[in-house]
Enzyme design. Structure first.
Site, PDB file in Angstrom:
ATOM      1  N   SER A  28       3.563 -46.578 -42.041  1.00  0.00           N
ATOM      2  CA  SER A  28       4.522 -47.316 -42.868  1.00  0.00           C
ATOM      3  C   SER A  28       4.504 -46.332 -44.525  1.00  0.00           C
ATOM      4  CB  SER A  28       4.127 -48.867 -43.073  1.00  0.00           C
ATOM      5  OG  SER A  28       4.382 -49.618 -41.781  1.00  0.00           O
ATOM      6  N   ALA A  71      -2.044 -43.843 -44.736  1.00  0.00           N
ATOM      7  CA  ALA A  71      -2.301 -45.383 -44.646  1.00  0.00           C
ATOM      8  C   ALA A  71      -3.810 -45.747 -44.908  1.00  0.00           C
ATOM      9  CB  ALA A  71      -1.936 -45.884 -43.269  1.00  0.00           C
ATOM     10  N   ASN A  92     -11.359 -47.272 -41.481  1.00  0.00           N
ATOM     11  CA  ASN A  92     -10.327 -47.842 -42.306  1.00  0.00           C
ATOM     12  C   ASN A  92     -10.338 -49.612 -42.134  1.00  0.00           C
ATOM     13  OD1 ASN A  92      -9.578 -47.906 -39.703  1.00  0.00           O
ATOM     14  ND2 ASN A  92      -7.240 -47.783 -40.594  1.00  0.00           N
ATOM     15  N   PRO A  93      -9.558 -50.129 -42.633  1.00  0.00           N
ATOM     16  CA  PRO A  93      -9.410 -51.790 -42.439  1.00  0.00           C
ATOM     17  C   PRO A  93      -9.266 -52.215 -41.300  1.00  0.00           C
ATOM     18  CG  PRO A  93      -8.185 -51.029 -44.458  1.00  0.00           C
ATOM     19  CD  PRO A  93      -8.747 -49.823 -43.767  1.00  0.00           C
ATOM     20  N   CYS A  94      -8.627 -51.546 -40.455  1.00  0.00           N
ATOM     21  CA  CYS A  94      -8.521 -52.069 -38.944  1.00  0.00           C
ATOM     22  C   CYS A  94      -9.482 -51.614 -37.888  1.00  0.00           C
ATOM     23  CB  CYS A  94      -7.211 -51.971 -38.390  1.00  0.00           C
ATOM     24  SG  CYS A  94      -6.152 -52.992 -39.344  1.00  0.00           S
ATOM     25  N   GLU A 123      -9.941 -48.514 -36.536  1.00  0.00           N
ATOM     26  CA  GLU A 123      -9.763 -47.648 -35.546  1.00  0.00           C
ATOM     27  C   GLU A 123      -9.912 -45.982 -36.229  1.00  0.00           C
ATOM     28  OE1 GLU A 123      -6.026 -47.558 -37.967  1.00  0.00           O
ATOM     29  OE2 GLU A 123      -7.342 -49.003 -37.204  1.00  0.00           O
ATOM     30  N   THR A 169       4.163 -53.419 -38.173  1.00  0.00           N
ATOM     31  CA  THR A 169       5.773 -53.414 -38.521  1.00  0.00           C
ATOM     32  C   THR A 169       6.503 -52.305 -37.793  1.00  0.00           C
ATOM     33  OG1 THR A 169       4.897 -52.132 -40.485  1.00  0.00           O
ATOM     34  CG2 THR A 169       5.295 -54.524 -40.800  1.00  0.00           C
ATOM     35  N   ILE A 170       5.674 -51.074 -37.464  1.00  0.00           N
ATOM     36  CA  ILE A 170       6.643 -50.116 -37.195  1.00  0.00           C
ATOM     37  C   ILE A 170       7.337 -50.266 -35.632  1.00  0.00           C
ATOM     38  CG2 ILE A 170       5.764 -48.367 -38.483  1.00  0.00           C
ATOM     39  CD1 ILE A 170       4.082 -47.101 -36.170  1.00  0.00           C
TER      40      ILE A 170
END
Length: 740
Positions: free
Chosen positions: A82, A97, A279-281, A283, A429-430
């Site tokens: 994004s 990101a 990172n936050p998620c 991966e 969102t993508i």
């Protein structure tokens, strides 16, 4: 909106996609007016990224490359993360990101990290931290002759900073907090989000080691290490710690787990440092001050005549790697340290979305062994071709600067441009923009009902299912409504068996299949795989533990689970909740008469509709009635509040306990929340509940309820359906992301 925003500019752009683009991505002026349409946005991005080729060849045909990138994005075969869509070719120019920042064991280092976090969140990025270097709570601080407050107290500082910054942003900041399992404060860390009102801007994960997992298997003790000096400072029973992690994950989905030794086994530049966080998620494992640029191939567009289109997939892989390497060149990094480290390793993360769509188009059930085998084959192809093209780039552009001493620096490997090439990221969102299934997740739903911003109720149907249903003659609005209410197509007999077989959703498959699929893609992914393992509400703690152990056994690098309803007071989802039948003795209720005079207390609550004044009156028996006055007289909000007041008064005068009233109203959300953190008011109904609760606490009554944090069932911006993906909540209606 102007003519430029019409979806006809780009074939296949859905109404939902257009809504998300207009709300979050398209360039605006200072008054908020949209200045570009979707095609303009994609042209802007394609041109900005293609310009990087001039850094290596002054005569490069940038125009032709920009057209290739534009075609790649507008056919939805590939989309970048994004921030690249939002910021490429614009003044901000921050295209990454995800970031990881170090948190050192001194006040200066800690608050430097807070400052750097603010700058990253302001630019639209998310941050990951390891708090494992911080000395434990109550440990000695020699410089001040005091004692340490520990990592969790400092996490709250980061959380508060994030909460403040995100209020004015177009993309919410999010954090990952990791603590090693051998840190002395590990048990407090595991429990730090137990009440769901703490650290709401953090996902948390426990960093597990191989030694710890071996101790779990052997039901033995393992050592705790004080990060101040690296010396042992106690021990815990590994199985008890593991059980506590599992129990908390079962309760509300956190903490997740990350296998730290596996991250470092695949660390491409061990000579530069060890990987401590993601990172936050979860991966993207990164070194301190690294960022990563992500993009995803839409596998649903890679099916031709009932077969995988390997030729086109190869072309898209090569273009995707080229695109992402160019992003590193033109990126405007928020900190010089980040720019330096990112360019030194040049990590990219090429992933996928539309995996469930590909399987449906090929007639393969998600839960089958054939799907697992194809997942391995597809990801191996993407990884191999991605590495091959990165080597082609290295021949022209050179290797990444930290190549010497890396895992590639030995005979037989040869030069490569990027330290990592592949990552499976969540595509919240993508994937809405591409009208594709998210990441490597199964379908969330075949059909569901959503309420749009103008309060209209619309029926959404998976486009592939709708096409098949119409072609084969079993489509009807009534059937689609039944599917939305039922939540699955598996036992609806008028749908052909072969169609039911391939249209499985997240809750139609077992948690073990989720892990099998995650492991299949992880085998051929440089970084990690973001995936949520969905459990039904009635899953047991033992079910969760089984999946955690299976993830370790099958080679996953981390696990995120979500048990349906475990975080949500009322989950907006497909399928009707089973009605609970409660048998009670028939009892006559006598309504109390109102005396002429009552004692009352008035509370002011700030709502999204303005100040709401709530008056609670008591008689000798206790709570008696409630009145509301809205700061803005008249209107829908005022009338609804009056109705709530009348119903609450009737309940109290009829003997209903106050705690039951609070329980019914607390957590109801609307499109205009107000405030943040513990003071956040989700709606006028939520404000009434909080006022009653505050009154009871002030008067010393036992509410039987703790003050609750905002729930995650409904999107706070539009009230739409929220999916749990990769440890995050994503709205499929407006594109709101809790972790974006």
């Amino acid at each position: 909106m102007g003519e430029k925003t019409k979806s006809e500019e780009i074939p296949g752009l859905s109404k939902n996609a257009l809504t998300v683009l207009e709300k979050r991505y398209l360039r605006r002026d200072t008054t908020g007016a949209v200045l570009e349409g979707p095609a303009d946005m994609f042209r802007r991005v394609a041109q900005a990224i293609a310009e990087a080729d001039r850094n290596f060849d002054k005569k490069a045909d940038v125009k032709a490359l920009a057209q290739k990138f534009y075609d790649l994005m507008t056919t939805f075969e590939f989309l970048p993360n994004s921030p690249t869509l939002m910021n490429a070719g614009r003044e901000l120019g921050q295209l990454s990101a995800c970031f990881v920042l170090p948190v050192g064991d001194s006040m200066e280092e800690i608050f430097d990290a807070v400052k750097y976090t603010a700058l990253i969140h302001k630019s639209g990025g998310g941050t990951g931290f390891s708090f494992s270097r911080l000395r434990p709570a109550h440990d000695v601080v020699r410089s001040t002759s005091g004692i340490s407050s520990g990592p969790i107290s400092f996490m709250r500082v980061f959380d508060a900073a994030t909460e403040t910054i995100k209020q004015g942003g177009t993309r919410r900041g999010a954090n990952m907090g990791i603590l090693r399992v051998d840190h002395p404060d590990i048990m407090d860390f595991i429990m730090c989000k137990d009440d769901q009102k703490q650290l709401n801007n953090f996902n948390i994960s426990v960093g597990l080691t191989e030694a710890f997992m071996e101790a779990v298997e052997g039901d033995s003790e393992y050592e705790l290490l004080n990060p101040r000096d690296g010396k042992p400072c106690g021990s815990l029973n590994a199985r008890k710690v593991f059980s506590r992690i599992v129990k908390q994950a079962w309760k509300n989905g956190e903490p997740g787990i990350i296998f730290l030794d596996r991250l470092n086994r695949d660390n491409p530049t061990p000579q530069i440092g060890a990987i401590e966080s993601t990172n936050p998620c979860g991966e993207q494992p990164l070194l301190p001050y690294e960022s990563c640029n992500l993009g995803s191939i839409n596998l649903g567009t890679m099916v031709k005549n009932g077969e995988v289109n390997w030729k086109r997939l190869k072309e898209v892989i090569h273009l995707g790697v080229h695109f992402l390497d160019n992003v590193i060149e033109v990126n405007n990094y928020p900190l010089p340290q980040i720019g330096e480290m990112t360019r030194a390793n040049r990590k990219i993360g090429l992933g996928v979305m539309g995996w469930a769509d590909m399987l449906i188009l090929l007639g393969i059930p998600y839960s089958s062994q054939e799907a697992i085998r194809l997942g391995e084959k597809v990801m191996r192809f993407i990884n191999d071709e991605g590495h091959a093209y990165s080597r082609e780039l290295a021949a022209v552009r050179g290797t990444f600067p930290n190549f010497k001493g890396s895992i590639y620096d030995h005979p037989g490997e040869g030069p490569i441009r990027n330290a990592t090439v592949s990552t499976i990221a969540p595509t919240g969102t993508i994937s809405i923009i591409a009208n594709a299934s998210s990441g490597v997740e199964p379908l969330f739903a075949v059909s569901f009902v959503r309420q749009v911003l103008d309060k209209n109720i619309l029926l959404e149907v998976n486009p592939i299912f709708e096409k098949i249903a119409k072609e084969r003659g079993f489509y009807s609005d009534e059937l689609m409504q039944r599917i939305a209410e039922h939540g699955t197509v598996q036992d609806i007999e008028e749908i052909p068996e072969d169609v039911r077989r391939v249209f499985v959703t997240a809750h139609d498959i077992t948690p073990e299949v989720h892990i099998d699929m995650q492991a299949a893609f992880q085998k051929f992914t440089d970084n990690a795989v973001s995936k949520t393992v969905n459990f039904p509400n009635n899953a047991t703690i033992e079910d969760v533990e089984k999946v955690y152990r299976l993830a370790y056994k099958l080679g996953c690098k981390g696990v995120t689970i979500y048990r349906d309803g475990s975080r949500d007071e009322q989950v907006l989802s497909t399928g009707k909740k089973e009605e609970k039948v409660v048998h009670i003795e028939e009892k006559r209720s006598i309504k109390r008469d109102r005396p002429k005079a009552l004692q009352g207390w008035t509370y002011q609550m700030q709502t999204g509709c303005g100040p709401l004044y709530i008056t609670v009156n008591e008689d000798k028996a206790g709570l008696f009635e409630l009145f509301t006055t809205m700061g803005k007289a008249g209107g829908c909000a005022s009338s609804q509040c009056e109705a709530i007041g009348r119903m609450v008064s009737l309940c109290w005068r009829s003997g209903v306990q106050a705690r039951q009233v609070i329980k019914q109203l607390l957590g109801i959300s609307c499109h205009l929340p107000s405030g943040y953190g513990e003071n956040k008011v989700l709606s006028c109904a939520d404000a009434v509940a909080k006022a009653i609760q505050a009154h009871m606490m002030a008067k010393g009554y036992d509410t039987g309820l703790e003050m609750q944090a905002p729930e995650r069932g409904a999107c706070p911006e539009c009230g739409g359906i929220v999916e749990h993906e990769g440890g995050c909540a994503v709205c499929r209606v407006c594109g709101y992301s809790e972790c974006a």
